[in-house]
Structures are given as C-alpha cells and as structure tokens.
Enzyme design. Structure first.
Site, mmCIF file in Angstrom:
data_model
loop_
_atom_site.group_PDB
_atom_site.id
_atom_site.type_symbol
_atom_site.label_atom_id
_atom_site.label_comp_id
_atom_site.label_asym_id
_atom_site.label_seq_id
_atom_site.Cartn_x
_atom_site.Cartn_y
_atom_site.Cartn_z
ATOM 1 N N CYS A 331 0.829 -1.201 0.000
ATOM 2 C CA CYS A 331 0.000 0.000 0.000
ATOM 3 C C CYS A 331 0.873 1.265 0.000
ATOM 4 C CB CYS A 331 -0.987 -0.031 1.160
ATOM 5 S SG CYS A 331 -2.352 1.144 0.982
ATOM 6 N N HIS A 443 -3.655 -5.296 0.997
ATOM 7 C CA HIS A 443 -3.497 -5.684 2.400
ATOM 8 C C HIS A 443 -3.972 -7.126 2.556
ATOM 9 C CE1 HIS A 443 -2.582 -1.692 3.934
ATOM 10 N NE2 HIS A 443 -3.576 -1.208 3.215
#
Length: 507
Positions: A331, A443
């Site tokens: 991310c 994630h």
C-alpha cells in the site's frame, strides 16, 4: 431489544479488545447470535467490510470470532490520525474529512450520539446479544463531556459495564478505585464488576488484594485473567509492536516501523511461521542481516517518505535493494518504492510532490476519493517465486487514496477480478527487473497460505535451506477457541450471564 454488556478500561491497552473477542466467541459457542460494537475508535489498523466500508481491525476480528460478517454499524466512528493534530474521521465506513482535535463541540457530540444510537439500535434488532467495547478510560475528567466511546454509550440502553484493569503494569487496584471515584453516581451504578487482566504469578499472593478491593468498591472482581501467551490473534494498534515476539529464526524479515504505520497486522502471518524472525525496525537499525525488508502501509505516505529520507533509512533500503536483497512495499510502502509521488490537492499534507525511492518504475498521484474494497484476484506474473503461483487466486483488501501508474515496460503482479463483489479487470502491483523489489496495494496478501509459503520458501532457497520445515500458522479458529477456553476458566461466566439478564448479581 438485544441484551448487552460493555467492557470499559481504567486506561488504554488494558486488554478490552481481546476480552471482547473472547466474549464474542464464548457467547457464540453458547448459541447466541452475538455482535461486537465499538462506537468510536482511534486506530490505524483498519479493515474493509463486504460493501466497501472501513472499520477498525479489532472489531473485524471480534465479528469473525462471533462467526458473523463485520458491518459498519459495529463501529460507526473510526478516527485515523494523520499528524499535525489532524485526523481522518470515518463515519459508518466512509471518510467524512480531516479534522483537528478541537472538533468535538456540543453540536458535533449530539450529532455523533444520534448516529451511534441508530447503529446500536439497528444491531439490537438483528442480534440477541451485543458486546460493547469502550475506548481509553471513562474517567478522563478533562474530556469526559466529549467522550462518545464510554459512559454516554452505556447510558443509551443502561448497558451493564465491566471495568478492566491491566495488573501487569502495576497500580491496577488503585486505578480501579480511582476510576470509580471519578465517575458520576449513575455511571458508577452501571459498573457491575471488575476484571483484572494480564496477571502473572501466584494468585494466592493477589487474593488479599482482591478482597480489599472488593470491600473498598463494593463490587465483585469477576475474574483474574492470566497473561496470555501464544494466542495468535492480531493486535489492535501499534502500541503492541513493542511486545511482538522476536523469536530467533533462520529467515529474518524486517518491517520498517514508520511514524504513521498502519495495518501492521498484514505481517502477523509471517511472524507466526516457524523459523521466521520478524522485527519492526527503527531508524538506527542495521539492515544488512535481513533477508527481506518490508515497507508497510501508512496513514501519511508523504510524511513517512520524508522520514525515510531524513532518517537515512531510504539510503539503507536502496543499498539493500541494489545488493539484490528482497524489498517489498504494501500500500503506502508500495507507493514509496516508486519514482515520484504527486499530491496536487495536498490530501496527504503540505507537500505537493516528492521523489520516491526509485526502486520501482511507477508514479503515484493522490486524490480525494478513498478506495476501500474487499478484492479477489489472481497472480499474473510467471517469474521468480511467482511462477509457481501463476493464475492462483489471492484475496485481500484495498485502503488507499492514490492512483499508481506503471511504467511502459513494467508488468503487473496481480489481476483484480472482483472488488466489493463486483466484477472488474484491474491490474495491481509490480516488480523490478531482477524481482528483488516488488509491491502491491493488497493488504492481507500474506494471509493467503500458498502465497506466504512460496514467498518464505523463496527466501529459504536463497540461503540454501530446505523448504519442508515450515508449517502454516495456527488458524484463527483455533486461536479463538483457545482464547475462549482460557477466559471461561478464569472468568465467572455464571455471574456474567446474570448481569446481562438481570442487570445485577443476586444473592
């Protein structure tokens, strides 16, 4: 109207979340349709609901322990600190905006409590039992009138409260007495008992203290919970990183402990692998001995990228990558690995553009729209350790506010096929030419057993180690059951049920 019970604490990090998880599991085992609820939470570990709403990781874990799908009503307010006194306020899973610490005026409090009450009433119509969790302490006298996480919530439906204290840190008995004294009469009446958590040692030495405490407060101690070990359930926030087990292993993985680190639970599955040593690294860390370096997610990518440059960590990470060591970005960490980050609307702060680490041929532009989805995708690369995973399904979730473009000769790692249960065809992630550096927005990528094992075994092969000594981490289901068993053995569940059903302990 569902029955309910609430856990509040004498301070933060006393173990309310893990106890709420245990109660959700216990009540579910006992045949109840149970749901967790936390009205207001400040945390950087978040999760995405099936419909794309953002909630705290802890409440997602509690819902999972209860055997249900997490919904935004289970956490109507999530606060994500960004720095400089600013936090992103997320209401029922959607970003409301960035606000300062002075946001909570009376009109805001009234509006927020209406939303909290509405969410709680909706849950009460769908479930038999609600396990509520407070935040911090209910007795912070300077902000008590603004507290929308504790007693204001308990008083909505006169929910009985169990007060939790961390006896491991010292001063727990005094903290219980002081907390109760600082509560108003009506609030004190809602507290039906005390739980002493994280106890190490001989109970006989504590017994007299428990008796004195009960006499002073006129309320029972309903349980003394031992300090939990080997319970592999993700922690709520970065305060727990200091307690992370640094067991020696043949493979060493280092996660950069960014100032605004978020979703560090992405890496728990790696730490649970037999033979893997997982450490969180500060600015003065030596990176040479690590087999892989991970840049995690962050709530403020620009700020934390600047931290890497000014602290010298950027130089160290680049040196490791140039030496062929594995460097990974998840991310915000993925964004940092690129050539450039552009923030035209100053979404991340006060800097409109910053040079990245230059380890991946990507550029990221931040925008105001937040992407939050549960995703299903497939491995698209057939190079390196990804080759054995080609076309295999992976699951995860996205939480980001940037669009990342791949360079002309750059190949993606994954092809996203589903976002929030809608069919899509989106490319994600990439890698450098020699596959030593790679990144993704996903994630939870290491929660995928085959992906995680292939990655760890690739590190083992580089060190000339065999692959077959690794086992998967214990399943969450086993951890929930183990946790529930320990809490049952040390908490008076008969009295807990009596409190829930009758509001008082009789006899």
């Amino acid at each position: 109207m569902a029955n309910s019970i609430m856990l509040q604490g004498t301070s933060s990090n006393v173990g309310k979340s893990i106890l709420a998880t245990a109660l959700c599991r216990i009540f579910s085992q006992d045949g109840y349709q149970v749901a967790p609820f936390k009205s207001w939470n400040m945390a950087l570990n978040s999760y995405v609901t099936a419909d794309g709403g953002e909630v705290g990781q802890a409440q997602a874990i509690q819902a999972d322990a209860a055997g249900i799908e997490i919904s935004v009503d289970m956490q109507p307010f999530l606060i994500k600190p960004k720095g400089d006194g600013q936090s992103q306020v997320i209401v029922r899973g959607r970003p409301l905006g960035d606000f300062g610490v002075d946001r909570k005026n009376p009109e805001y409090i009234e509006w927020a409590m209406e939303i909290i009450d509405d969410s709680l009433q909706r849950l009460s119509s769908e479930y038999e039992l609600i396990v509520l969790e407070g935040a911090g302490s209910p007795a912070e006298i300077n902000i008590k009138d603004k507290d929308i996480a504790n007693m204001k919530v308990a008083k909505l439906n006169q929910t009985p409260v169990l007060l939790v204290a961390d006896i491991d840190r010292g001063g727990a008995l005094a903290a219980v007495v002081g907390t109760l004294k600082l509560l108003e009469t009506e609030e004190r009446a809602l507290v039906k008992g005390v739980i002493l958590n994280k106890f190490r040692g001989d109970f006989e030495l504590l017994k007299s203290g428990v008796e004195i405490l009960e006499e002073k407060i006129g309320k029972p101690v309903l349980g003394v919970i031992p300090y939990l070990k080997d319970i592999r359930i993700p922690e709520e926030d970065s305060v727990s990183l200091a307690d992370f087990c640094k067991e020696e292993g043949e493979v060493e993985i280092g996660v950069i402990n960014l100032p605004h680190i978020s979703n560090f639970t992405d890496f728990d599955p790696l730490g649970y692998e037999i033979g893997v040593e997982l450490n969180y690294l500060e600015a003065d860390a030596k990176l040479d001995n690590y087999d892989a370096i991970i840049l995690p997610g962050t709530k403020n990518t620009i700020f934390d990228l600047n931290y890497l440059h000014t602290s010298g960590l950027a130089r160290k990470i680049i040196a490791q990558a140039n030496a062929g060591k594995t460097v990974i970005g998840i991310c915000g960490g993925y964004q940092m690995l690129g050539k450039k980050l552009v923030d035209p609307d100053l979404v991340e702060g006060r800097i409109s553009q910053m040079i990245g680490l230059g380890l991946l041929d990507i550029e990221t532009t931040f925008n105001r729209e937040k992407v939050t989805h549960q995703v299903i995708g497939r491995v698209s690369s057939d190079l390196g350790f990804f080759k054995s995973l080609k076309n295999q399904i992976v699951t995860g979730y996205e939480i980001h506010m940037g669009d990342t473009k791949l360079g002309d000769n750059t190949q993606p790692l994954f092809r996203i096929e589903s976002r929030s249960k809608e069919k899509v065809d989106i490319l994600d992630g990439t890698y450098n030419p020699n596959l030593s550096v790679w990144g993704t927005y996903l994630h939870g990528i290491f929660d995928n057993d085959n992906f995680r094992r292939s990655f760890v075994n690739s590190l083992r092969r580089e060190k000339g180690l065999t692959e077959d000594c690794y086992s998967s981490r214990s399943s969450l289901e086993e951890s929930y059951d183990k946790l529930a068993e320990i809490i049952r053995d040390n908490l008076d569940m008969d009295k807990i049920y009596q409190i829930i059903e009758e509001g008082e302990i009789k006899g």
